[in-house]
Design an enzyme around this catalytic site. Structure first.
Site, PDB file in Angstrom:
ATOM      1  N   SER A  12      20.555  40.407  35.476  1.00 23.21           N
ATOM      2  CA  SER A  12      21.148  41.630  34.939  1.00 23.21           C
ATOM      3  C   SER A  12      22.604  41.353  34.582  1.00 23.21           C
ATOM      4  O   SER A  12      23.326  40.717  35.352  1.00 23.21           O
ATOM      5  CB  SER A  12      21.075  42.778  35.957  1.00 23.21           C
ATOM      6  OG  SER A  12      21.829  43.892  35.507  1.00 23.21           O
ATOM      7  N   GLY A  67      31.671  52.337  37.364  1.00 27.76           N
ATOM      8  CA  GLY A  67      32.862  52.584  36.571  1.00 27.76           C
ATOM      9  C   GLY A  67      33.766  51.376  36.667  1.00 27.76           C
ATOM     10  O   GLY A  67      33.846  50.707  37.713  1.00 27.76           O
ATOM     11  N   LYS A  81       4.883  60.286  31.787  1.00 26.13           N
ATOM     12  CA  LYS A  81       5.705  60.053  32.963  1.00 26.13           C
ATOM     13  C   LYS A  81       5.716  58.561  33.282  1.00 26.13           C
ATOM     14  O   LYS A  81       4.674  57.902  33.255  1.00 26.13           O
ATOM     15  CB  LYS A  81       5.161  60.827  34.160  1.00 26.13           C
ATOM     16  CG  LYS A  81       5.276  62.334  34.037  1.00 26.13           C
ATOM     17  CD  LYS A  81       4.721  63.016  35.274  1.00 26.13           C
ATOM     18  CE  LYS A  81       4.842  64.534  35.162  1.00 26.13           C
ATOM     19  NZ  LYS A  81       4.278  65.215  36.356  1.00 26.13           N
ATOM     20  N   GLU A 126      34.032  44.141  21.432  1.00 28.13           N
ATOM     21  CA  GLU A 126      35.202  45.014  21.535  1.00 28.13           C
ATOM     22  C   GLU A 126      36.385  44.465  20.748  1.00 28.13           C
ATOM     23  O   GLU A 126      37.104  45.215  20.082  1.00 28.13           O
ATOM     24  CB  GLU A 126      35.571  45.205  23.006  1.00 28.13           C
ATOM     25  CG  GLU A 126      34.549  46.040  23.774  1.00 28.13           C
ATOM     26  CD  GLU A 126      34.707  45.963  25.270  1.00 28.13           C
ATOM     27  OE1 GLU A 126      34.124  46.809  25.979  1.00 28.13           O
ATOM     28  OE2 GLU A 126      35.394  45.029  25.751  1.00 28.13           O
ATOM     29  N   ASP A 152      33.234  43.262  34.846  1.00 30.45           N
ATOM     30  CA  ASP A 152      34.093  43.771  35.922  1.00 30.45           C
ATOM     31  C   ASP A 152      34.304  42.700  36.994  1.00 30.45           C
ATOM     32  O   ASP A 152      35.407  42.577  37.547  1.00 30.45           O
ATOM     33  CB  ASP A 152      33.470  45.016  36.548  1.00 30.45           C
ATOM     34  CG  ASP A 152      33.359  46.166  35.559  1.00 30.45           C
ATOM     35  OD1 ASP A 152      34.197  46.259  34.650  1.00 30.45           O
ATOM     36  OD2 ASP A 152      32.403  46.967  35.694  1.00 30.45           O
ATOM     37  N   ALA A 177      31.095  56.593  37.457  1.00 32.72           N
ATOM     38  CA  ALA A 177      29.691  56.997  37.301  1.00 32.72           C
ATOM     39  C   ALA A 177      28.910  56.596  38.545  1.00 32.72           C
ATOM     40  O   ALA A 177      29.090  55.499  39.076  1.00 32.72           O
ATOM     41  CB  ALA A 177      29.077  56.332  36.069  1.00 32.72           C
ATOM     42  N   LEU A 178      28.062  57.487  38.975  1.00 30.84           N
ATOM     43  CA  LEU A 178      27.112  57.164  40.030  1.00 30.84           C
ATOM     44  C   LEU A 178      25.973  56.403  39.358  1.00 30.84           C
ATOM     45  O   LEU A 178      25.178  56.981  38.606  1.00 30.84           O
ATOM     46  CB  LEU A 178      26.600  58.446  40.686  1.00 30.84           C
ATOM     47  CG  LEU A 178      25.707  58.288  41.910  1.00 30.84           C
ATOM     48  CD1 LEU A 178      26.457  57.600  43.043  1.00 30.84           C
ATOM     49  CD2 LEU A 178      25.197  59.644  42.361  1.00 30.84           C
ATOM     50  N   LYS A 218      40.923  42.391  28.622  1.00 27.96           N
ATOM     51  CA  LYS A 218      39.702  41.601  28.778  1.00 27.96           C
ATOM     52  C   LYS A 218      38.601  42.159  27.873  1.00 27.96           C
ATOM     53  O   LYS A 218      37.646  42.780  28.353  1.00 27.96           O
ATOM     54  CB  LYS A 218      39.232  41.589  30.232  1.00 27.96           C
ATOM     55  CG  LYS A 218      38.064  40.642  30.490  1.00 27.96           C
ATOM     56  CD  LYS A 218      37.088  41.162  31.504  1.00 27.96           C
ATOM     57  CE  LYS A 218      36.337  42.371  31.117  1.00 27.96           C
ATOM     58  NZ  LYS A 218      35.425  42.191  29.942  1.00 27.96           N
TER      59      LYS A 218
END
Length: 327
Positions: free
Chosen positions: A262, A51, A39, A202, A268, A24-25, A197
């Site tokens: 964040s 990703g 807006k 999960e 990862d 993913a970008l 992991k």
């Protein structure tokens, strides 16, 4: 005591291959307040190639390791994604696909400190496209090395795809590491892998129970290693630390206290440091220290930014000084 990353460029590590089927970008920005029907004026924006496997490759490269990244890319966003990866100097094999590489959006709400993450569905892959990815993996695996298959599977890719990757790794005398969830994780565990992991959520989803106590978390991780589904289970527990289960026993480490900016990319970063240490010949208990250090370092960085090497080194030293043996 565990050394820092500064000492590792002289160590000849075993080969590491990462696989990202659903890259993913990652676009990140911020606004004062998120609300509906108007807006939202945002302040600045940033793009990263995201990703699971790509992030793992980026962190391994950032920490001085050598890695080969395989990822899919298509369309205009795929072109941008490829250029961003190339700019970071990461060796790669790109599997061209017909659809557009997806985008993800992260918006920080300045007035509250909340973070909103919008994850889009990936482009559908044809059978020819996902089978081509398997062929690229088979050609790129090196005996004795590691294959890190990380992230979600896009539409069109069968649930047993990572199980097939695990089979290829085993046939090549390599070790397969899987970081995913749901049916893809279940299929990989049924095949048998070297390492998974999962997060608590999960693993709970896989186990079919809440895992809301330390005892239940350890038992669920130990059950997978005991039955041979995985040699190692590295269970990440956010600010509660991490648990490493294997047939040798259980290790647990707490995370250093930090102010979280964040959490994007923390898992990862954890996995990248863990696999890098193993590839460098360090025991799993030492790899766990490095993994916790990298995961902690990642939460200090904004939006989709990953861990910085200097922070990883600092937390490694702090963790090593705090305990001689992870518990």
């Amino acid at each position: 005591m565990l050394g820092t990353m500064d000492s590792f460029p002289t160590i000849l590590a075993t080969p590491i291959l990462t696989l990202t089927m659903n890259p993913a970008l990652d676009v990140s920005t911020s606004t004062d307040l998120v609300y509906s029907d108007h807006k939202l004026r945002c302040q600045g924006s940033h793009m990263d190639p995201g990703g699971g496997g790509a992030n793992v490759a980026r962190v391994i490269h950032r920490l001085g390791g050598h890695v080969l990244a395989i990822y899919t890319a298509g369309g205009t966003t795929g072109d941008t994604y490829r250029k961003l990866m190339e700019a970071q100097g990461i060796p790669a094999v790109v599997a061209a696909v017909r659809g557009n590489t997806r985008q993800n959006f992260t918006v920080d709400e300045n007035s509250t400190g909340k973070q909103f993450r919008f994850v889009l569905e990936g482009t559908e892959l044809s059978e020819d496209e996902w089978r081509n990815c398997l062929q690229l993996v088979q050609r790129s695996i090196r005996a004795g090395g590691y294959v890190v298959a990380s992230g979600s599977l896009p539409p069109g890719v069968p649930d047993d795809f990572y199980a097939r990757v695990a089979r290829l790794a085993r046939n090549a005398d390599a070790r397969c590491v899987v970081d995913t969830s749901g049916p893809a994780l279940a299929e990989a565990l049924a095949e048998g892998v070297f390492l998974i992991k999962p997060s608590r959520r999960e693993l709970a989803e896989h186990a079919g129970t809440a895992l809301d106590t330390e005892e239940s978390q350890i038992a669920a991780a130990a059950e997978l290693t005991g039955q041979g589904s995985a040699e190692y289970v590295a269970l990440t527990l956010a600010d509660a630390g991490a648990v490493l289960a294997s047939k040798a026993g259980i290790c647990r480490l707490q995370v250093p206290p930090v102010r979280v900016v964040s959490t994007v990319g923390a898992g990862d970063s954890f996995l990248a440091a863990f696999v890098l240490r193993l590839a460098q010949g360090y025991p799993a208990e030492v790899a766990l220290r490095s993994a916790v250090a990298a995961g902690t370092a990642a939460v200090l960085t904004p939006a989709t930014e990953l861990c910085h090497r200097a922070d990883v080194e600092r937390f490694e030293t702090e963790i090593a000084a705090r305990t001689d043996t992870p518990r």
